[in-house]
Design a protein around this motif. Structure first.
Motif, PDB file in Angstrom:
ATOM      1  N   GLU A 192      -1.397  -2.682  -8.785  1.00  0.00           N
ATOM      2  CA  GLU A 192      -2.226  -2.058  -7.745  1.00  0.00           C
ATOM      3  C   GLU A 192      -1.776  -0.637  -7.450  1.00  0.00           C
ATOM      4  N   HIS A 193      -0.458  -0.463  -7.310  1.00  0.00           N
ATOM      5  CA  HIS A 193       0.050   0.862  -6.951  1.00  0.00           C
ATOM      6  C   HIS A 193      -0.116   1.876  -8.079  1.00  0.00           C
ATOM      7  N   ASP A 247       1.842  -7.928  -9.458  1.00  0.00           N
ATOM      8  CA  ASP A 247       0.480  -7.562  -9.042  1.00  0.00           C
ATOM      9  C   ASP A 247       0.506  -6.270  -8.232  1.00  0.00           C
ATOM     10  N   ALA A 248       1.526  -6.148  -7.368  1.00  0.00           N
ATOM     11  CA  ALA A 248       1.639  -4.939  -6.533  1.00  0.00           C
ATOM     12  C   ALA A 248       1.902  -3.704  -7.403  1.00  0.00           C
TER      13      ALA A 248
END
Lengths: 195, 128
Positions: free
Chosen positions: A76-77, A72-73
């Motif tokens: 997002e990034h 998920d990160a």
């Protein structure tokens, strides 16, 4: 063949029950069957201790949630980075009216190529979504194996009440891996074949 | 036949970044009247409330997919003739066939380039 917690398991109970039901001397066949049953019990006990050593709870309680959080990160990034790139492109586009013909054309062309390339974020996001779904499927199977080997019911997620899938949902499996899908040229030919 | 670049275009995608990319590419093609929706239901509400000359939609969205949106559009008496381009990562033949059966005007597979977008828009709007 005690269970991990020292209580006799079902196979041991079965062996004892069979032994208790026998009277007199065992026939060769009965003795062979008993030996097979005991061997089976030992295999099951060994499998259980191996599964215990694997600490399957860690897979469901730590490894998979951590992996999905990390993914998920990543999404997002990359989304944040893509938006930064798009901000820069929009600023460059804003300069276009003040540039000479050739320079304006070059800026326009380069900015278009950057916009096209930025669609990677959408494709990678969808691919990561498929990996997360696969991890969740593994999580469910691990929980099922763990439970069937008597490690106690793990707090399994409740089955969601789901509406029947629409055709659009059933067919939503993309993006395909290279070579697994149809090219734009093949799609164009396919559509033209309907006309 | 000249393409009316003042037509209202509705772009539908659950990835905000993708909406931004398509909006910018449309701007470069001189389409400036662009509205956005992030799933089929929101798109349908906007279509029913407004007047759009072109729909460009992703497939894989929740709760209403692009294919379901297409079917709703084609079943709606007022919207049924609106050109509808699917832009999607769904590149299997069965997806293209299902979209065609549902009445898609054209189909673009991601990743795509600005030239493909321009070509498909011109083609579907010429037939509108």
């Amino acid at each position: 063949m005690p269970d991990g917690d020292g209580t006799p398991d079902k196979i041991e109970q079965a062996v004892r029950a069979v032994l208790g039901s026998l009277s007199g001397d065992l026939t060769v066949t009965e003795a062979a069957l008993l030996a097979e049953l005991e061997g089976l019990g030992r295999e099951v006990a060994r499998a259980k201790s191996e599964i215990a050593a694997l600490r399957v709870e860690d897979i469901n309680h730590s490894h998979i949630p951590t992996a999905t959080d990390e993914l998920d990160a990543v999404v997002e990034h990359t989304a944040a980075a893509t938006n930064e790139i798009l901000d820069c492109c929009e600023k460059l586009e804003g300069l276009q009216p003040g540039l000479s013909g050739e320079a304006a054309d070059v800026v326009g062309s380069v900015v278009t190529r950057i916009y096209e390339a930025c669609s990677f974020q959408d494709i990678t996001g969808q691919r990561i979504g498929k990996v997360v779904a696969a991890l969740k499927a593994i999580e469910k199977r691990v929980a099922a194996v763990s439970e069937s080997f008597g490690r106690g019911p793990e707090p399994a997620p409740a089955e969601e009440e789901r509406a029947p899938l629409t055709e659009g949902q059933k067919l939503a499996n993309g993006p395909q891996l290279p070579g697994g899908g149809t090219s734009q040229e093949e799609i164009d030919r396919l559509l033209a074949s309907f006309d | 036949m000249a393409i009316d670049k003042n037509t209202n275009v509705l772009i539908v995608d659950d990835y905000k970044t993708m909406l931004r990319i398509i909006r910018n590419l449309l701007k470069q093609l001189d389409f400036n009247n662009v509205e956005e929706a992030t799933d089929g239901q929101e798109a349908l509400a906007k279509l029913r409330a407004g007047h759009f000359g072109l729909i460009i939609s992703d497939w894989n969205m929740q709760p209403m997919t692009g294919l379901d949106l297409l079917k709703e559009v084609r079943a709606d008496g007022r919207l049924k003739d609106t050109p509808f381009i699917m832009i999607t990562a769904e590149s299997k033949t069965e997806n293209v066939v299902a979209a065609k059966a549902a009445g898609v005007s054209n189909y673009i597979v991601k990743p795509f380039n600005a030239e493909t977008l321009r070509e498909k828009i011109e083609k579907v709007m010429a037939h509108a």
